[in-house]
Design a protein around this motif. Sequence first.
Motif, PDB file in Angstrom:
ATOM      1  N   TYR A  29       0.790  -1.230   0.000  1.00  0.00           N
ATOM      2  CA  TYR A  29       0.000   0.000   0.000  1.00  0.00           C
ATOM      3  C   TYR A  29       0.824   1.283   0.000  1.00  0.00           C
ATOM      4  O   TYR A  29       0.262   2.363  -0.018  1.00  0.00           O
ATOM      5  N   THR A  30       2.117   1.163   0.038  1.00  0.00           N
ATOM      6  CA  THR A  30       2.993   2.329   0.019  1.00  0.00           C
ATOM      7  C   THR A  30       4.235   1.997  -0.791  1.00  0.00           C
ATOM      8  O   THR A  30       4.575   0.820  -0.955  1.00  0.00           O
ATOM      9  N   VAL A  31       4.898   3.030  -1.282  1.00  0.00           N
ATOM     10  CA  VAL A  31       6.169   2.800  -1.969  1.00  0.00           C
ATOM     11  C   VAL A  31       7.333   2.846  -0.987  1.00  0.00           C
ATOM     12  O   VAL A  31       8.460   2.544  -1.355  1.00  0.00           O
ATOM     13  N   ALA A 122      -0.958  14.394  -4.006  1.00  0.00           N
ATOM     14  CA  ALA A 122      -0.518  13.095  -3.495  1.00  0.00           C
ATOM     15  C   ALA A 122      -0.225  12.139  -4.641  1.00  0.00           C
ATOM     16  O   ALA A 122      -0.760  12.281  -5.743  1.00  0.00           O
ATOM     17  N   TYR A 123       0.609  11.185  -4.330  1.00  0.00           N
ATOM     18  CA  TYR A 123       0.892  10.061  -5.214  1.00  0.00           C
ATOM     19  C   TYR A 123       0.312   8.829  -4.512  1.00  0.00           C
ATOM     20  O   TYR A 123       0.669   8.551  -3.368  1.00  0.00           O
ATOM     21  N   LYS A 148       5.290   3.180 -14.031  1.00  0.00           N
ATOM     22  CA  LYS A 148       6.531   2.622 -13.484  1.00  0.00           C
ATOM     23  C   LYS A 148       7.268   3.663 -12.629  1.00  0.00           C
ATOM     24  O   LYS A 148       8.480   3.784 -12.675  1.00  0.00           O
ATOM     25  N   HIS A 149       6.509   4.398 -11.837  1.00  0.00           N
ATOM     26  CA  HIS A 149       7.075   5.514 -11.077  1.00  0.00           C
ATOM     27  C   HIS A 149       7.917   5.047  -9.891  1.00  0.00           C
ATOM     28  O   HIS A 149       8.841   5.716  -9.482  1.00  0.00           O
ATOM     29  N   ALA A 150       7.553   3.897  -9.353  1.00  0.00           N
ATOM     30  CA  ALA A 150       8.306   3.331  -8.231  1.00  0.00           C
ATOM     31  C   ALA A 150       8.692   1.898  -8.579  1.00  0.00           C
ATOM     32  O   ALA A 150       8.072   1.263  -9.429  1.00  0.00           O
ATOM     33  N   LYS A 151       9.701   1.429  -7.877  1.00  0.00           N
ATOM     34  CA  LYS A 151      10.123   0.034  -8.035  1.00  0.00           C
ATOM     35  C   LYS A 151      10.247  -0.524  -6.626  1.00  0.00           C
ATOM     36  O   LYS A 151      11.158  -0.177  -5.885  1.00  0.00           O
ATOM     37  N   VAL A 157       5.768  -0.118 -10.057  1.00  0.00           N
ATOM     38  CA  VAL A 157       4.444   0.268  -9.580  1.00  0.00           C
ATOM     39  C   VAL A 157       4.087   1.611 -10.206  1.00  0.00           C
ATOM     40  O   VAL A 157       4.880   2.554 -10.146  1.00  0.00           O
ATOM     41  N   ASP A 158       2.894   1.676 -10.800  1.00  0.00           N
ATOM     42  CA  ASP A 158       2.386   2.951 -11.290  1.00  0.00           C
ATOM     43  C   ASP A 158       1.828   3.734 -10.109  1.00  0.00           C
ATOM     44  O   ASP A 158       1.320   3.153  -9.150  1.00  0.00           O
ATOM     45  N   GLU A 159       1.899   5.067 -10.184  1.00  0.00           N
ATOM     46  CA  GLU A 159       1.310   5.901  -9.148  1.00  0.00           C
ATOM     47  C   GLU A 159       0.316   6.862  -9.788  1.00  0.00           C
ATOM     48  O   GLU A 159       0.595   7.464 -10.822  1.00  0.00           O
ATOM     49  N   VAL A 160      -0.839   6.982  -9.137  1.00  0.00           N
ATOM     50  CA  VAL A 160      -1.880   7.896  -9.566  1.00  0.00           C
ATOM     51  C   VAL A 160      -1.611   9.235  -8.900  1.00  0.00           C
ATOM     52  O   VAL A 160      -1.424   9.299  -7.676  1.00  0.00           O
TER      53      VAL A 160
END
Length: 166
Positions: A29-31, A122-123, A148-151, A157-160
């Motif tokens: 649930y978090t990066v 927010a992301y 693909k904003h985070a790995k 992981v895509d972030e909205v």
Amino acid sequence: MSLVVRQVIADDAQGVADVLNPIIFEGLYTVLDTTFSVDEEKEFIAQFPEHGVFTVAVNTENSEVIGFQNVEPFASYTKAFDHVGIIGTFVGGASQGQGVSKKLFESTFEVAKQKGYEKLFAYVRSDNERALTAYLKQGFEVVGTAKKHAKVGGVYVDEVLIEKFL
């Protein structure tokens, strides 16, 4: 459950860590990918920007921190973003679905306005539907998706990207 929402104090470090670390450990649930010690949380609270907002939800029956929300300045390298804050929300698993985030948002929005924020940003992980729903219920709008904003754990992981004008 009876709860009070207030600004964080150093003595809340253990409670903040107790909410945050299981969420980080679960990895869904978090990066954030590294847990924090109580001393690290105390230092984070002590060094939190004066212009920021750090709100905790406390169960009044046992004085336990069950959730928290913070707003940090979007950028410090220019005054052009002084009206924009980055918001994060975390509610402990056992307290989810009980209106905790709604109470946090109410308090955070009020304090953020008092501190001069006009917009919160927010992301949210694209696979965190519960968080995205909570933000949208509070008037946030989707403005895009960062692919693909985070790995996290070797997985992209895509972030909205969402925002709300106060």
